[in-house]
Design a protein around this motif. Sequence first.
Motif, PDB file in Angstrom:
ATOM      1  N   LEU A   7       0.813  -1.217   0.000  1.00  0.00           N
ATOM      2  CA  LEU A   7       0.000   0.000   0.000  1.00  0.00           C
ATOM      3  C   LEU A   7       0.846   1.267   0.000  1.00  0.00           C
ATOM      4  O   LEU A   7       0.346   2.354  -0.285  1.00  0.00           O
ATOM      5  N   CYS A   8       2.094   1.135   0.357  1.00  0.00           N
ATOM      6  CA  CYS A   8       2.975   2.305   0.479  1.00  0.00           C
ATOM      7  C   CYS A   8       3.174   2.961  -0.883  1.00  0.00           C
ATOM      8  O   CYS A   8       3.432   2.296  -1.885  1.00  0.00           O
ATOM      9  N   ILE A   9       3.063   4.284  -0.922  1.00  0.00           N
ATOM     10  CA  ILE A   9       3.291   5.032  -2.159  1.00  0.00           C
ATOM     11  C   ILE A   9       4.597   5.827  -2.091  1.00  0.00           C
ATOM     12  O   ILE A   9       4.862   6.658  -2.944  1.00  0.00           O
ATOM     13  N   GLY A  10       5.374   5.596  -1.049  1.00  0.00           N
ATOM     14  CA  GLY A  10       6.697   6.205  -0.966  1.00  0.00           C
ATOM     15  C   GLY A  10       6.704   7.677  -0.646  1.00  0.00           C
ATOM     16  O   GLY A  10       7.652   8.377  -1.006  1.00  0.00           O
ATOM     17  N   ALA A  11       5.680   8.141   0.036  1.00  0.00           N
ATOM     18  CA  ALA A  11       5.605   9.577   0.344  1.00  0.00           C
ATOM     19  C   ALA A  11       6.650   9.996   1.373  1.00  0.00           C
ATOM     20  O   ALA A  11       7.021  11.165   1.438  1.00  0.00           O
ATOM     21  N   GLY A  12       7.106   9.073   2.191  1.00  0.00           N
ATOM     22  CA  GLY A  12       8.208   9.345   3.102  1.00  0.00           C
ATOM     23  C   GLY A  12       7.846  10.068   4.383  1.00  0.00           C
ATOM     24  O   GLY A  12       8.728  10.433   5.163  1.00  0.00           O
ATOM     25  N   GLN A  13       6.578  10.294   4.626  1.00  0.00           N
ATOM     26  CA  GLN A  13       6.173  11.003   5.848  1.00  0.00           C
ATOM     27  C   GLN A  13       6.581  10.239   7.103  1.00  0.00           C
ATOM     28  O   GLN A  13       6.951  10.838   8.115  1.00  0.00           O
ATOM     29  N   CYS A  14       6.520   8.927   7.032  1.00  0.00           N
ATOM     30  CA  CYS A  14       6.890   8.115   8.191  1.00  0.00           C
ATOM     31  C   CYS A  14       8.374   8.291   8.512  1.00  0.00           C
ATOM     32  O   CYS A  14       8.748   8.426   9.676  1.00  0.00           O
ATOM     33  N   VAL A  15       9.199   8.288   7.492  1.00  0.00           N
ATOM     34  CA  VAL A  15      10.638   8.407   7.697  1.00  0.00           C
ATOM     35  C   VAL A  15      10.986   9.794   8.235  1.00  0.00           C
ATOM     36  O   VAL A  15      11.828   9.940   9.134  1.00  0.00           O
ATOM     37  N   ARG A  29       9.725   2.525  -1.057  1.00  0.00           N
ATOM     38  CA  ARG A  29       8.690   2.031  -0.150  1.00  0.00           C
ATOM     39  C   ARG A  29       9.250   1.819   1.256  1.00  0.00           C
ATOM     40  O   ARG A  29      10.436   1.610   1.457  1.00  0.00           O
ATOM     41  N   VAL A  30       8.338   1.845   2.193  1.00  0.00           N
ATOM     42  CA  VAL A  30       8.696   1.854   3.605  1.00  0.00           C
ATOM     43  C   VAL A  30       9.369   0.557   4.054  1.00  0.00           C
ATOM     44  O   VAL A  30       9.049  -0.535   3.583  1.00  0.00           O
ATOM     45  N   LEU A  31      10.300   0.723   4.977  1.00  0.00           N
ATOM     46  CA  LEU A  31      10.909  -0.395   5.694  1.00  0.00           C
ATOM     47  C   LEU A  31      10.716  -0.142   7.186  1.00  0.00           C
ATOM     48  O   LEU A  31      10.920   0.986   7.656  1.00  0.00           O
ATOM     49  N   LEU A  48       0.091  10.440   9.778  1.00  0.00           N
ATOM     50  CA  LEU A  48       0.614  11.202   8.642  1.00  0.00           C
ATOM     51  C   LEU A  48       0.600  10.422   7.331  1.00  0.00           C
ATOM     52  O   LEU A  48       0.551  11.014   6.253  1.00  0.00           O
ATOM     53  N   CYS A  49       0.643   9.125   7.414  1.00  0.00           N
ATOM     54  CA  CYS A  49       0.754   8.309   6.196  1.00  0.00           C
ATOM     55  C   CYS A  49      -0.472   8.516   5.306  1.00  0.00           C
ATOM     56  O   CYS A  49      -1.601   8.270   5.729  1.00  0.00           O
ATOM     57  N   PRO A  50      -0.270   8.953   4.057  1.00  0.00           N
ATOM     58  CA  PRO A  50      -1.402   9.249   3.182  1.00  0.00           C
ATOM     59  C   PRO A  50      -2.038   8.023   2.533  1.00  0.00           C
ATOM     60  O   PRO A  50      -3.115   8.132   1.952  1.00  0.00           O
ATOM     61  N   SER A  51      -1.381   6.887   2.622  1.00  0.00           N
ATOM     62  CA  SER A  51      -1.880   5.715   1.884  1.00  0.00           C
ATOM     63  C   SER A  51      -2.498   4.643   2.778  1.00  0.00           C
ATOM     64  O   SER A  51      -3.015   3.651   2.270  1.00  0.00           O
ATOM     65  N   GLY A  52      -2.417   4.812   4.077  1.00  0.00           N
ATOM     66  CA  GLY A  52      -2.951   3.787   4.972  1.00  0.00           C
ATOM     67  C   GLY A  52      -2.069   2.557   5.071  1.00  0.00           C
ATOM     68  O   GLY A  52      -2.530   1.482   5.433  1.00  0.00           O
ATOM     69  N   ALA A  53      -0.791   2.718   4.763  1.00  0.00           N
ATOM     70  CA  ALA A  53       0.122   1.572   4.780  1.00  0.00           C
ATOM     71  C   ALA A  53       0.601   1.214   6.180  1.00  0.00           C
ATOM     72  O   ALA A  53       1.179   0.149   6.364  1.00  0.00           O
ATOM     73  N   LEU A  54       0.368   2.103   7.135  1.00  0.00           N
ATOM     74  CA  LEU A  54       0.824   1.871   8.502  1.00  0.00           C
ATOM     75  C   LEU A  54      -0.372   1.671   9.416  1.00  0.00           C
ATOM     76  O   LEU A  54      -1.384   2.354   9.292  1.00  0.00           O
ATOM     77  N   ARG A  55      -0.225   0.743  10.339  1.00  0.00           N
ATOM     78  CA  ARG A  55      -1.341   0.432  11.222  1.00  0.00           C
ATOM     79  C   ARG A  55      -0.799  -0.004  12.574  1.00  0.00           C
ATOM     80  O   ARG A  55       0.181  -0.753  12.648  1.00  0.00           O
TER      81      ARG A  55
HETATM   82  S1  SF4 Z   1       4.323   4.075   4.739  1.00  0.00           S
HETATM   83 FE1  SF4 Z   1       3.044   5.845   4.285  1.00  0.00          FE
HETATM   84  S2  SF4 Z   1       4.222   7.631   5.016  1.00  0.00           S
HETATM   85 FE2  SF4 Z   1       5.641   5.885   4.884  1.00  0.00          FE
HETATM   86  S3  SF4 Z   1       6.583   6.044   2.869  1.00  0.00           S
HETATM   87 FE3  SF4 Z   1       4.803   4.693   2.662  1.00  0.00          FE
HETATM   88  S4  SF4 Z   1       3.105   6.016   2.047  1.00  0.00           S
HETATM   89 FE4  SF4 Z   1       4.732   7.323   2.877  1.00  0.00          FE
END
Ligand code: SF4
Length: 76
Positions: A7-15, A29-31, A48-55
């Motif tokens: 689901l991650c779109i690589g927006a990088g907000q998490c990092v 993509r997130v690690l 902050l994650c815009p894609s819902g990849a984190l839970r």
């Molecule tokens: S997990 Fe969410 S915030 Fe982190 S890089 Fe992926 S899309 Fe962005």
Amino acid sequence: MVVSRGLCIGAGQCVLSTPELFDQSEDGRVLLRRQPDDAGQARVAVDLCPSGALRLATGRSRAVVDEQDATAKGWG
Ligand code: SF4
């Protein structure tokens, strides 16, 4: 903490918000570097994650799921 790399779109907000917990692979993509010490530590990135990849999840959940798992769960 459960991460769906599919689901991650690589927006990088998490990092940017929590670099001690998250990193990005070469494809952007997130690690997950490690599990958070408490839910509060991860909640900022989850919000902050815009894609819902984190839970945030209970201890029995796997830390990383692939795209098929996320789809099967109706997650995202
Ligand atoms: S997990 Fe969410 S915030 Fe982190 S890089 Fe992926 S899309 Fe962005």
